[in-house]
Design a protein around this motif. Structure first.
Motif, PDB file in Angstrom:
ATOM      1  N   PRO A  35       0.841  -1.211   0.000  1.00  0.00           N
ATOM      2  CA  PRO A  35       0.000   0.000   0.000  1.00  0.00           C
ATOM      3  C   PRO A  35       0.867   1.249   0.000  1.00  0.00           C
ATOM      4  O   PRO A  35       1.998   1.243   0.509  1.00  0.00           O
ATOM      5  N   TYR A  38       1.793   7.513   2.980  1.00  0.00           N
ATOM      6  CA  TYR A  38       1.433   8.922   2.925  1.00  0.00           C
ATOM      7  C   TYR A  38       2.236   9.704   3.960  1.00  0.00           C
ATOM      8  O   TYR A  38       2.269   9.353   5.133  1.00  0.00           O
ATOM      9  N   GLY A 164      -5.020   3.840  10.152  1.00  0.00           N
ATOM     10  CA  GLY A 164      -5.821   3.387   9.008  1.00  0.00           C
ATOM     11  C   GLY A 164      -5.098   3.518   7.688  1.00  0.00           C
ATOM     12  O   GLY A 164      -3.954   3.087   7.538  1.00  0.00           O
ATOM     13  N   ASN A 165      -5.754   4.152   6.723  1.00  0.00           N
ATOM     14  CA  ASN A 165      -5.158   4.285   5.392  1.00  0.00           C
ATOM     15  C   ASN A 165      -4.186   5.465   5.302  1.00  0.00           C
ATOM     16  O   ASN A 165      -3.681   5.764   4.222  1.00  0.00           O
ATOM     17  N   GLN A 166      -3.926   6.152   6.400  1.00  0.00           N
ATOM     18  CA  GLN A 166      -2.924   7.212   6.540  1.00  0.00           C
ATOM     19  C   GLN A 166      -3.298   8.538   5.870  1.00  0.00           C
ATOM     20  O   GLN A 166      -2.528   9.495   5.913  1.00  0.00           O
ATOM     21  N   ARG A 167      -4.451   8.643   5.258  1.00  0.00           N
ATOM     22  CA  ARG A 167      -4.805   9.890   4.577  1.00  0.00           C
ATOM     23  C   ARG A 167      -5.073  11.023   5.574  1.00  0.00           C
ATOM     24  O   ARG A 167      -4.806  12.187   5.290  1.00  0.00           O
ATOM     25  N   GLN A 169      -4.060  12.621   9.046  1.00  0.00           N
ATOM     26  CA  GLN A 169      -2.939  12.547   9.982  1.00  0.00           C
ATOM     27  C   GLN A 169      -2.957  13.749  10.928  1.00  0.00           C
ATOM     28  O   GLN A 169      -2.460  14.828  10.594  1.00  0.00           O
TER      29      GLN A 169
END
Length: 263
Positions: A35, A38, A164-167, A169
């Protein structure tokens, strides 16, 4: 017998070929790509916002009386701070360590910070020329203000959180550094007529220690680009400042910006 032997051999050959052709073919397993990460590594940013409040201290009241030759003068002076919204804007350069959920960050924060401190003054007087005489009262109002241009240069130590998906922060931290400030001069404004009877036309400059607490959040559109909002509690220390019996000028800054990562 010879024809029969040939037929049997021919059939056995077909069976052997058929069995070999029917064996399963082994396919090589290809791992899926990792993945995206970010907000890691080096970054630069630009930001701007408002200096929404400066802690200029509480309202101060000065009372005094003067008696001479039977006459009495009572004086009451009230000074109230007048906070106006200022502006700030600057750049950031930093580095994010690691790729986990918690990411330590070191950041250089360099920005212009301009604001207009002011004070409203009310002077009440009561004059009694002699004992038993009538008292004459009077009142006068005015305000004093100046524009302060300053530059702050701080190093921030920040903890970023990338769940999570790091978007998304969020982050928080603190910094220390120096500031340089220069006053554009002092104006005394008559609130009745709007005239400026006193304008010094120039001010003083000063450099000293600055520190701040920051908190904010990034949202990533791509692994390399994010938009962020940020709050600063910024403190200018100085031997020339005297607010609330303190030598500090606390300020509240709110802004937004864009961050660019290079990795």
């Amino acid at each position: 017998m010879k024809k029969f032997s040939v037929s049997v051999s021919f059939l056995l050959g077909l069976v052997t070929v058929s069995l070999q052709a029917g064996e399963p073919v082994a396919y090589k397993q290809v791992a899926p790509p990792p993945p995206p990460l970010y907000g890691t590594g080096f970054y630069g940013a630009i930001d701007a916002g408002a200096n929404v409040f400066q802690n200029l201290g509480d309202t101060r009241t000065f009372d005094d009386s003067f008696t001479e030759f039977g006459a009495r003068l009572d004086v009451d002076l009230k000074i109230e701070p007048n906070n106006e919204v200022g502006v700030f804007g600057g750049i950031k350069l930093g580095y994010v360590f690691g790729t986990g959920v918690i990411r330590p960050t070191i950041e250089g924060d360099f920005f212009y910070n301009g604001f207009r401190p002011g004070w409203d003054a009310t002077l009440n007087t009561a004059f009694t020329p002699c004992q038993g005489c009538a008292t004459f009262t009077g009142s006068a109002n005015g305000n004093v203000n100046t524009w302060v241009n300053s530059g702050a240069f701080l190093v921030n130590f920040i903890l970023r959180f990338a769940p999570g998906n790091q978007r998304f922060q969020p982050y928080a931290g603190a910094g220390v550094g120096i500031y340089y400030a220069e006053s554009a001069g002092t104006e005394v404004v008559n609130p009745v007529t709007g005239t400026v009877p006193i304008n010094t036309g120039g001010g003083q400059s000063h450099a000293d220690l600055a520190w701040q607490v920051v908190a904010g959040s990034d949202y990533f559109f791509t692994p390399n680009i994010s938009a962020f909002i940020e709050y600063h509690y910024l403190d200018y220390t100085s031997t020339q400042i005297d607010t609330n019996e303190s030598r500090d000028l606390g300020q509240h800054l709110v802004g937004a910006g864009v961050r660019f990562f290079f990795h």
